[in-house]
Design a protein around this motif. Sequence first.
Motif, PDB file in Angstrom:
ATOM      1  N   UNK A 132       0.735  -1.306   0.071  1.00 17.55           N
ATOM      2  CA  UNK A 132       0.100  -0.081   0.013  1.00 17.55           C
ATOM      3  C   UNK A 132       0.745   1.307   0.030  1.00 17.55           C
ATOM      4  N   UNK A 133       1.379   1.622  -1.120  1.00 18.18           N
ATOM      5  CA  UNK A 133       2.222   2.745  -1.347  1.00 18.18           C
ATOM      6  C   UNK A 133       1.638   3.572  -2.372  1.00 18.18           C
ATOM      7  N   UNK A 134       0.249   3.554  -2.957  1.00 22.02           N
ATOM      8  CA  UNK A 134      -0.421   4.352  -3.866  1.00 22.02           C
ATOM      9  C   UNK A 134      -0.015   5.795  -3.867  1.00 22.02           C
ATOM     10  N   UNK A 135      -0.035   6.524  -4.751  1.00 16.68           N
ATOM     11  CA  UNK A 135       0.008   8.021  -5.036  1.00 16.68           C
ATOM     12  C   UNK A 135      -1.504   8.551  -4.471  1.00 16.68           C
ATOM     13  N   UNK A 187      -6.221  -0.066  -7.332  1.00 18.36           N
ATOM     14  CA  UNK A 187      -6.868   1.200  -7.539  1.00 18.36           C
ATOM     15  C   UNK A 187      -8.403   0.946  -7.131  1.00 18.36           C
ATOM     16  N   UNK A 188      -9.207   2.235  -6.775  1.00 20.47           N
ATOM     17  CA  UNK A 188     -10.393   2.376  -6.546  1.00 20.47           C
ATOM     18  C   UNK A 188     -11.115   3.417  -7.241  1.00 20.47           C
ATOM     19  N   UNK A 201      -3.727   2.938  -4.872  1.00 21.20           N
ATOM     20  CA  UNK A 201      -3.780   2.864  -3.597  1.00 21.20           C
ATOM     21  C   UNK A 201      -2.487   1.997  -3.105  1.00 21.20           C
ATOM     22  N   UNK A 202      -2.301   1.044  -4.255  1.00 14.95           N
ATOM     23  CA  UNK A 202      -0.807   0.222  -3.744  1.00 14.95           C
ATOM     24  C   UNK A 202      -0.637  -0.343  -5.269  1.00 14.95           C
ATOM     25  N   UNK A 203       0.116  -1.523  -5.056  1.00 11.68           N
ATOM     26  CA  UNK A 203       0.596  -2.418  -6.226  1.00 11.68           C
ATOM     27  C   UNK A 203       0.753  -3.819  -5.675  1.00 11.68           C
TER      28      UNK A 203
END
Length: 197
Positions: free
Chosen positions: A83-86, A148-149, A168-170
Amino acid sequence: MQLRPVGADALLIEVDTPLDWFAALDAERAAGRLSVVDIVPGARTVLLDGVTDPAALAARLRDWSIDPAAVPHEPTLVVDVIFDGIDLPFVAAHTGTTVASVVEVLTGTELTVAFCGFAPGFAYLSGLPWNVPRLGTPRTRVPAGSVALAAEFAGIYPTPSPGGWRIVGHSSAELFRVDREPPALFTPGRTVRFRSA
Protein backbone atom coordinates in the motif's frame (compact mmCIF):
# COMPACT_ATOMS: atom_id res chain seq x y z
CA MET A 1 -36.41 -10.28 -13.48
CA GLN A 2 -36.45 -9.15 -17.10
CA LEU A 3 -35.42 -11.37 -20.01
CA ARG A 4 -34.32 -9.85 -23.31
CA PRO A 5 -33.10 -11.51 -26.52
CA VAL A 6 -29.74 -10.26 -27.79
CA GLY A 7 -29.19 -11.03 -31.46
CA ALA A 8 -30.08 -14.50 -32.68
CA ASP A 9 -28.41 -16.65 -30.06
CA ALA A 10 -28.04 -14.78 -26.78
CA LEU A 11 -30.25 -13.88 -23.85
CA LEU A 12 -29.82 -11.04 -21.34
CA ILE A 13 -31.23 -11.50 -17.84
CA GLU A 14 -31.74 -8.33 -15.78
CA VAL A 15 -31.73 -9.21 -12.07
CA ASP A 16 -30.94 -7.71 -8.67
CA THR A 17 -28.51 -10.51 -7.78
CA PRO A 18 -26.44 -11.25 -10.91
CA LEU A 19 -23.74 -13.20 -9.06
CA ASP A 20 -26.29 -15.60 -7.57
CA TRP A 21 -27.75 -16.13 -11.03
CA PHE A 22 -24.29 -16.55 -12.56
CA ALA A 23 -23.32 -19.18 -9.96
CA ALA A 24 -26.57 -21.11 -10.38
CA LEU A 25 -26.44 -21.00 -14.19
CA ASP A 26 -22.78 -22.00 -14.22
CA ALA A 27 -23.61 -24.97 -11.96
CA GLU A 28 -26.39 -25.96 -14.39
CA ARG A 29 -23.94 -25.75 -17.28
CA ALA A 30 -21.35 -27.84 -15.40
CA ALA A 31 -24.02 -30.48 -14.69
CA GLY A 32 -24.93 -30.65 -18.39
CA ARG A 33 -28.42 -29.19 -17.89
CA LEU A 34 -27.69 -25.90 -19.66
CA SER A 35 -26.12 -25.60 -23.09
CA VAL A 36 -24.49 -22.19 -23.59
CA VAL A 37 -21.13 -21.04 -24.90
CA ASP A 38 -20.56 -18.38 -22.26
CA ILE A 39 -22.16 -16.88 -19.14
CA VAL A 40 -21.14 -13.28 -18.47
CA PRO A 41 -22.28 -11.44 -15.32
CA GLY A 42 -22.49 -7.66 -15.25
CA ALA A 43 -23.41 -5.10 -12.63
CA ARG A 44 -27.15 -5.81 -12.98
CA THR A 45 -27.29 -8.44 -15.73
CA VAL A 46 -26.23 -11.91 -16.80
CA LEU A 47 -25.63 -12.59 -20.49
CA LEU A 48 -26.09 -16.11 -21.82
CA ASP A 49 -24.26 -16.37 -25.14
CA GLY A 50 -24.42 -19.17 -27.67
CA VAL A 51 -27.96 -20.26 -26.80
CA THR A 52 -29.58 -22.63 -29.31
CA ASP A 53 -33.17 -21.60 -28.54
CA PRO A 54 -33.36 -18.31 -26.59
CA ALA A 55 -37.19 -18.31 -26.45
CA ALA A 56 -37.32 -21.81 -24.93
CA LEU A 57 -34.60 -20.95 -22.42
CA ALA A 58 -36.39 -17.71 -21.47
CA ALA A 59 -39.58 -19.69 -20.80
CA ARG A 60 -37.63 -22.11 -18.61
CA LEU A 61 -35.89 -19.33 -16.66
CA ARG A 62 -39.12 -17.48 -15.86
CA ASP A 63 -39.98 -20.27 -13.39
CA TRP A 64 -36.55 -20.44 -11.79
CA SER A 65 -35.81 -19.64 -8.17
CA ILE A 66 -32.22 -19.21 -7.08
CA ASP A 67 -30.87 -20.64 -3.82
CA PRO A 68 -27.39 -19.13 -3.34
CA ALA A 69 -26.69 -21.45 -0.39
CA ALA A 70 -26.98 -24.49 -2.66
CA VAL A 71 -24.19 -23.31 -5.00
CA PRO A 72 -20.62 -24.27 -3.98
CA HIS A 73 -18.14 -21.40 -3.76
CA GLU A 74 -14.37 -21.38 -4.13
CA PRO A 75 -12.21 -20.44 -1.13
CA THR A 76 -11.29 -16.80 -0.65
CA LEU A 77 -8.31 -15.70 -2.72
CA VAL A 78 -5.69 -13.74 -0.76
CA VAL A 79 -3.72 -11.14 -2.75
CA ASP A 80 -0.60 -9.49 -1.36
CA VAL A 81 -0.56 -5.71 -1.81
CA ILE A 82 2.02 -3.06 -1.00
CA PHE A 83 0.00 0.00 0.00
CA ASP A 84 2.14 2.81 -1.38
CA GLY A 85 -0.25 4.36 -3.91
CA ILE A 86 -0.07 7.98 -4.92
CA ASP A 87 -3.78 8.49 -4.18
CA LEU A 88 -3.85 7.05 -0.65
CA PRO A 89 -3.83 10.52 0.96
CA PHE A 90 -6.75 11.58 -1.27
CA VAL A 91 -8.77 8.47 -0.34
CA ALA A 92 -8.07 9.09 3.35
CA ALA A 93 -9.20 12.72 3.10
CA HIS A 94 -12.26 11.78 1.00
CA THR A 95 -13.37 9.16 3.54
CA GLY A 96 -12.60 11.38 6.52
CA THR A 97 -9.98 9.07 7.99
CA THR A 98 -6.24 8.34 7.90
CA VAL A 99 -4.04 6.44 5.45
CA ALA A 100 -3.54 3.73 8.09
CA SER A 101 -7.31 3.41 8.50
CA VAL A 102 -7.81 3.15 4.73
CA VAL A 103 -5.30 0.29 4.60
CA GLU A 104 -7.00 -1.36 7.59
CA VAL A 105 -10.36 -1.26 5.81
CA LEU A 106 -8.87 -2.50 2.53
CA THR A 107 -7.19 -5.47 4.24
CA GLY A 108 -10.13 -6.19 6.54
CA THR A 109 -12.88 -6.25 3.95
CA GLU A 110 -13.91 -9.36 2.06
CA LEU A 111 -14.39 -8.28 -1.54
CA THR A 112 -16.33 -10.10 -4.24
CA VAL A 113 -15.57 -10.27 -7.95
CA ALA A 114 -18.76 -8.62 -9.19
CA PHE A 115 -17.88 -8.82 -12.89
CA CYS A 116 -14.90 -8.62 -15.23
CA GLY A 117 -14.11 -6.28 -18.10
CA PHE A 118 -12.06 -3.32 -19.32
CA ALA A 119 -9.03 -5.57 -20.01
CA PRO A 120 -8.33 -9.33 -19.81
CA GLY A 121 -7.87 -10.15 -16.13
CA PHE A 122 -9.41 -6.94 -14.78
CA ALA A 123 -12.07 -7.58 -12.14
CA TYR A 124 -14.46 -5.15 -10.49
CA LEU A 125 -14.28 -6.03 -6.78
CA SER A 126 -17.31 -4.99 -4.75
CA GLY A 127 -17.81 -4.70 -1.00
CA LEU A 128 -16.07 -1.44 -0.10
CA PRO A 129 -17.84 0.85 2.37
CA TRP A 130 -16.97 3.96 0.30
CA ASN A 131 -17.72 5.54 -3.04
CA VAL A 132 -14.47 7.04 -4.33
CA PRO A 133 -14.56 9.46 -7.28
CA ARG A 134 -12.47 8.80 -10.36
CA LEU A 135 -9.79 11.25 -11.40
CA GLY A 136 -11.06 14.30 -13.29
CA THR A 137 -8.60 13.47 -16.08
CA PRO A 138 -7.42 9.86 -16.50
CA ARG A 139 -3.71 9.10 -16.34
CA THR A 140 -2.22 8.19 -19.72
CA ARG A 141 -0.41 5.20 -18.22
CA VAL A 142 -1.13 3.23 -15.07
CA PRO A 143 1.49 0.55 -14.27
CA ALA A 144 0.53 -3.12 -14.32
CA GLY A 145 -0.31 -4.38 -10.84
CA SER A 146 -1.65 -1.04 -9.64
CA VAL A 147 -4.37 -1.54 -7.02
CA ALA A 148 -6.95 1.19 -7.42
CA LEU A 149 -10.40 2.39 -6.34
CA ALA A 150 -13.24 4.02 -8.26
CA ALA A 151 -16.90 4.44 -7.31
CA GLU A 152 -17.75 1.46 -5.06
CA PHE A 153 -15.16 -0.84 -6.66
CA ALA A 154 -11.54 -1.90 -6.18
CA GLY A 155 -9.48 -3.36 -8.99
CA ILE A 156 -5.98 -4.31 -10.07
CA TYR A 157 -4.68 -3.25 -13.47
CA PRO A 158 -3.44 -6.43 -15.24
CA THR A 159 -1.36 -4.57 -17.84
CA PRO A 160 -0.06 -1.02 -18.27
CA SER A 161 -2.93 1.09 -19.60
CA PRO A 162 -4.63 4.46 -19.31
CA GLY A 163 -6.89 4.75 -16.29
CA GLY A 164 -8.76 7.12 -14.05
CA TRP A 165 -8.96 5.10 -10.84
CA ARG A 166 -7.34 6.21 -7.56
CA ILE A 167 -4.13 4.21 -7.02
CA VAL A 168 -3.67 2.94 -3.46
CA GLY A 169 -0.95 0.32 -3.93
CA HIS A 170 0.49 -2.37 -6.15
CA SER A 171 0.56 -6.15 -6.36
CA SER A 172 2.72 -8.69 -8.17
CA ALA A 173 -0.21 -11.12 -8.61
CA GLU A 174 -0.38 -12.60 -12.12
CA LEU A 175 -3.91 -11.63 -13.10
CA PHE A 176 -4.12 -13.16 -16.57
CA ARG A 177 -2.20 -15.98 -18.22
CA VAL A 178 -3.36 -17.62 -21.44
CA ASP A 179 -1.99 -21.07 -20.54
CA ARG A 180 -3.81 -21.18 -17.17
CA GLU A 181 -7.32 -22.58 -16.67
CA PRO A 182 -9.14 -20.34 -16.22
CA PRO A 183 -6.80 -17.71 -17.69
CA ALA A 184 -8.07 -14.98 -15.33
CA LEU A 185 -7.07 -15.17 -11.66
CA PHE A 186 -10.31 -13.43 -10.65
CA THR A 187 -13.56 -15.10 -11.68
CA PRO A 188 -17.09 -13.79 -11.04
CA GLY A 189 -18.38 -14.58 -7.57
CA ARG A 190 -14.94 -15.32 -6.10
CA THR A 191 -14.19 -13.66 -2.77
CA VAL A 192 -10.91 -11.79 -2.43
CA ARG A 193 -8.96 -10.35 0.48
CA PHE A 194 -6.04 -7.95 0.25
CA ARG A 195 -3.09 -8.71 2.56
CA SER A 196 -0.55 -6.03 3.37
CA ALA A 197 2.83 -7.17 2.03
